[in-house]
Enzyme design. Sequence first.
Site, PDB file in Angstrom:
ATOM      1  N   HIS A   1     -45.390 120.495 -30.681  1.00 27.33           N
ATOM      2  CA  HIS A   1     -46.735 121.043 -30.517  1.00 27.33           C
ATOM      3  C   HIS A   1     -46.667 122.510 -30.086  1.00 27.33           C
ATOM      4  O   HIS A   1     -47.396 123.364 -30.608  1.00 27.33           O
ATOM      5  CB  HIS A   1     -47.508 120.257 -29.464  1.00 27.33           C
ATOM      6  CG  HIS A   1     -48.211 119.048 -29.983  1.00 27.33           C
ATOM      7  ND1 HIS A   1     -49.045 119.076 -31.077  1.00 27.33           N
ATOM      8  CD2 HIS A   1     -48.228 117.757 -29.535  1.00 27.33           C
ATOM      9  CE1 HIS A   1     -49.543 117.869 -31.292  1.00 27.33           C
ATOM     10  NE2 HIS A   1     -49.050 117.043 -30.370  1.00 27.33           N
TER      11      HIS A   1
ATOM     12  N   HIS B   1     -41.681 115.443 -29.989  1.00 23.32           N
ATOM     13  CA  HIS B   1     -43.076 115.558 -30.441  1.00 23.32           C
ATOM     14  C   HIS B   1     -43.824 116.607 -29.628  1.00 23.32           C
ATOM     15  O   HIS B   1     -44.514 117.470 -30.180  1.00 23.32           O
ATOM     16  CB  HIS B   1     -43.753 114.191 -30.313  1.00 23.32           C
ATOM     17  CG  HIS B   1     -45.234 114.213 -30.512  1.00 23.32           C
ATOM     18  ND1 HIS B   1     -45.839 113.900 -31.706  1.00 23.32           N
ATOM     19  CD2 HIS B   1     -46.243 114.514 -29.645  1.00 23.32           C
ATOM     20  CE1 HIS B   1     -47.148 114.011 -31.578  1.00 23.32           C
ATOM     21  NE2 HIS B   1     -47.420 114.365 -30.332  1.00 23.32           N
ATOM     22  N   GLU B   2     -43.696 116.534 -28.313  1.00 21.26           N
ATOM     23  CA  GLU B   2     -44.420 117.473 -27.462  1.00 21.26           C
ATOM     24  C   GLU B   2     -43.900 118.896 -27.614  1.00 21.26           C
ATOM     25  O   GLU B   2     -44.671 119.859 -27.638  1.00 21.26           O
ATOM     26  CB  GLU B   2     -44.350 117.019 -25.999  1.00 21.26           C
ATOM     27  CG  GLU B   2     -45.068 115.716 -25.732  1.00 21.26           C
ATOM     28  CD  GLU B   2     -46.525 115.734 -26.158  1.00 21.26           C
ATOM     29  OE1 GLU B   2     -47.161 116.814 -26.125  1.00 21.26           O
ATOM     30  OE2 GLU B   2     -47.039 114.675 -26.542  1.00 21.26           O
TER      31      GLU B   2
ATOM     32  N   GLU C   1     -51.113 116.212 -34.881  1.00 16.57           N
ATOM     33  CA  GLU C   1     -50.302 115.129 -34.332  1.00 16.57           C
ATOM     34  C   GLU C   1     -49.265 114.660 -35.346  1.00 16.57           C
ATOM     35  O   GLU C   1     -48.105 114.406 -34.999  1.00 16.57           O
ATOM     36  CB  GLU C   1     -51.192 113.959 -33.906  1.00 16.57           C
ATOM     37  CG  GLU C   1     -52.057 114.242 -32.699  1.00 16.57           C
ATOM     38  CD  GLU C   1     -51.248 114.574 -31.464  1.00 16.57           C
ATOM     39  OE1 GLU C   1     -50.213 113.921 -31.232  1.00 16.57           O
ATOM     40  OE2 GLU C   1     -51.637 115.493 -30.736  1.00 16.57           O
TER      41      GLU C   1
END
Length: 298
Positions: free
Chosen positions: A152, A148-149, A209
């Site tokens: 980004h 997920h990070e 997100e």
Amino acid sequence: MKRIIAPAFAAAGFLLAPPVFAQGNAAPVQDGVKVGEMSIMRKFAPTGALEKQAAAQYAQTMQQADQQKALGPDNHPQVIRLRAIAKKLIPYALRWNERAKEWKWEVNLIGSNQINAYCMPGGKIAFYTGILTTLKLTDDEVAIVMGHEIAHALREHGAERAGKAAVANLGVRALELFAGAKGYDPNLAGAAGGMVAKGAMLKFSRDDETEADVVGLDIAARAGFDPRAGVALWQKMGMVNKSAPPQWLSTHPAGPTRIAEIQRHFPEVLPLYAKSKGLSLNALPPYQSNVKGIAPIS
């Protein structure tokens, strides 16, 4: 500073992450999740300056952690674990942004009770011990957070947000000038415009997100980590985060919303995971987390 170097290429925000910046505009040929092109709004931000700023911030954070004896040493079991997981994920991240091949990837652990993790430009990853211990993360769940990070940074969400903020500020200023020219109070007009802009920015952040969740699932599944761990992860978050603000006031979607979105993409990512394990879909056992109260996830 501690560094992980991924083989075959140059030296290489989870929950409440700091700004994430990145560059590049490659659009992968997808056989997994489908997302659109990166937002053109990122072009309104000085990406080079943002990348330098983020790199400096990361270096300063690591230096401060080291001075406070809070920076995990190379031989710390959790540091070894995090870097091993990153080493599996990184090759599958490259397809999402051509610049990622040039990034100097780093993975560090900071001793803190914060439930947090982030990835800055150039693959600068940090985990806090709080997210590992409080949530009792399995390797699959760590991979979901890390993916997920990384997503980004790959999708340049920090530059996108900065660009949108710059455009919004120009819009508010134009509204103030227009109101003043028409004889109205420019301060009231600016305040009203600012409220609208703030609401729009919250929506943009929630969309980012969601996109990071989806792209992170794809990366994790290709690397051999069970994407169903994302459901268990947010169930755990629900157990420890009882006082979260309403979704419409938050920069992050509510837990049930994220779980539903993750489940919606199972048909796209589970075949990738099964392929990485050399199994058919029907042969995949349910995902079993390590916390009582979380049922096996099929």
